[in-house]
Design an enzyme around this catalytic site. Structure first.
Site, PDB file in Angstrom:
ATOM      1  CE  LYS A 107       5.251 -34.416  14.042  1.00  0.00           C
ATOM      2  NZ  LYS A 107       5.240 -32.980  13.734  1.00  0.00           N
TER       3      LYS A 107
HETATM    4  N1  GLU Z   1       3.188 -31.159  10.997  1.00  0.00           N
HETATM    5  C1  GLU Z   1       3.229 -29.737  11.094  1.00  0.00           C
HETATM    6  C2  GLU Z   1       4.232 -29.284  12.128  1.00  0.00           C
HETATM    7  O1  GLU Z   1       5.116 -30.030  12.500  1.00  0.00           O
HETATM    8  C3  GLU Z   1       1.848 -29.131  11.280  1.00  0.00           C
HETATM    9  C4  GLU Z   1       1.112 -29.567  12.505  1.00  0.00           C
HETATM   10  C5  GLU Z   1      -0.327 -29.060  12.578  1.00  0.00           C
HETATM   11  O2  GLU Z   1      -0.740 -28.303  11.741  1.00  0.00           O
HETATM   12  O3  GLU Z   1      -1.010 -29.475  13.520  1.00  0.00           O
HETATM   13  O4  GLU Z   1       4.211 -28.174  12.567  1.00  0.00           O
END
Ligand code: GLU
Length: 418
Positions: A107
């Site tokens: 993240k």
């Molecule tokens: N931000 C989204 C999540 O928390 C998608 C993450 C992604 O597609 O890599 O799942």
């Protein structure tokens, strides 16, 4: 203990520990999985429109790469912290493992309020942050995506910055891109579609007919809005929606696409929507509905407000919306909870499809994307439910047991270097 006071990462570790107790993990393995593999913090200056320079702080945290490249979104928000990034990265590891796609978890985020930035400032901030985290980013190593307050345009700038530094077009370095740049059909609605599918599976389990079932949706952004209109398409009545501007209610059900049209014309906010009553945020959580879908930020359901919740099912569209003590309260009330790492995994699943399409330069129809997503979501829900019944645990612990076991096996098979 009042776990509503815990930080997001402390919550993530507590959730891990609870599930790990059901598995036969070696202490070293356990310790590794409790911690992020890699953390990058960057401070960088941006020239503002008024000529001044402002220094911003950003992060990229990778929790695990045992099962594949690190995967996870990038958020822009004033409340971003390293602690939050650690939790979110860990949750991405479990999410990818629950739906069994070959990724680890990551993240990233920048501490900022994007609503106060001009488009030029937003682009500068994005490109500089992308440049700073290029140390970690690559199609084989770490693949970002949209999250809170980031979108396809921001992904396009990140892709362009990375490609310019590499000297060639590299679409597979990021997902959630615009279709014109190799984005996947179906990606924009994928998280909401996954929440919709999980909700239907949960309703089936609890014997609730979707036709006329009532829902309250918290958050009306990339996740909440598609969740609401896709469930309306299945016959559900979306009786209440809330966002940062206010809460709206209609006992017969809102016309969600009309609310979306209104929000688009009013700065992406729902307050003042004319064809509904306005209600207090407190009232919203206590509504007598079949399903409550928190699709905004973490820690929305705490020990303080959980006793008021009357929904039969809580489906976590957001990451980390329920604190552990609130979760115990919901369980005592017999509320069936579909955890974030399962409920909102549709987004990263279609990100996986986008990455595969980008690597192959071969693109799928929306029908194919949705059919594959539906299959993965329904199968994963079944896997988690079966584990919950076998081990006599809640859905979150069951999802974690499945996920941790998959990650730990990958770890063990790869062995320890050197
Ligand atoms: N931000 C989204 C999540 O928390 C998608 C993450 C992604 O597609 O890599 O799942």
């Amino acid at each position: 203990m009042n776990t509503s006071e815990l930080t997001a990462y402390e919550i993530a570790v507590a959730q891990f520990d609870k599930a790990a107790a059901y598995l036969d993990l070696k202490p070293g393995q356990c310790e590794m999985l409790r911690r992020p593999k890699c953390e990058l913090a960057v401070n960088f200056p941006i020239r503002m429109d008024d000529g001044s320079e402002q220094v911003f702080t950003g992060y990229r945290v990778q929790h695990s790469t045992a099962r594949g490249p690190a995967k996870g979104g990038i958020r822009y928000h004033p409340s971003v912290t390293l602690d939050e990034m650690r939790a979110m990265a860990m949750w991405m590891t479990w999410k990818c493992a629950v739906v069994n796609i070959p990724f680890g978890g990551a993240k990233g985020g920048v501490i900022c309020d994007p609503t106060t930035l001009s488009r030029r400032e937003l682009e500068s901030l994005t490109r500089r942050y992308a440049s700073e985290i290029s140390l970690l980013m690559s199609p084989e190593g770490d693949i970002p995506a949209p999250d809170v307050n980031t979108d396809g345009q921001i992904m396009a700038w990140i892709m362009d910055t990375y490609s310019t530094r590499r000297g060639y077009y590299t679409p597979a370095v990021i997902t959630g891109k615009p279709i014109e740049l190799g984005g996947s059909l179906g990606r924009a609605e994928a998280t909401g579609r996954g929440v919709m599918l999980s909700t239907l599976e949960a309703m089936k389990y609890r014997g609730i007919d979707p036709e006329g079932a009532t829902l309250a949706v918290q958050g009306f952004g990339k996740v909440g809005a598609p969740t609401a209109y896709l469930l309306q398409d299945k016959g559900c009545r979306i009786v209440a929606i809330t966002d940062i501007s206010g809460s709206i209610y209609h006992p017969k059900g809102l016309d969600v696409r009309d609310v979306l049209r209104y929000a688009r014309e009013h700065g992406n906010l729902i307050a003042g929507y004319p064809l509904a009553d306005s209600i207090e945020a407190d009232e919203f959580l206590g509504l007598d509905v079949d399903v409550l879908a928190p699709c905004a930020l973490e820690k929305a359901i705490t020990a303080k407000n959980a006793p008021r919740i009357r929904a039969k099912i809580v489906v976590e569209g957001a990451n980390g919306p329920t604190t552990p003590d609130a979760e115990d309260i919901l369980a005592d009330k017999g509320i069936f909870l579909v955890p974030d790492v399962l409920a909102n995994a549709g987004g990263v699943t279609v990100s996986y499809f986008e990455w595969v399409q980008g690597l192959q330069c071969f693109f799928w129809s929306e029908q194919e994307v949705n059919a594959r997503l539906d299959e993965i979501m329904v199968r994963s829900f079944g896997d988690v439910l079966r584990t919950a019944e076998e081990k006599k645990v809640g859905m979150r612990v069951a999802a974690y047991i499945l996920a941790i076991d998959r990650v730990a096996r990958a770890h063990a098979l790869r062995g320890t270097y050197p």
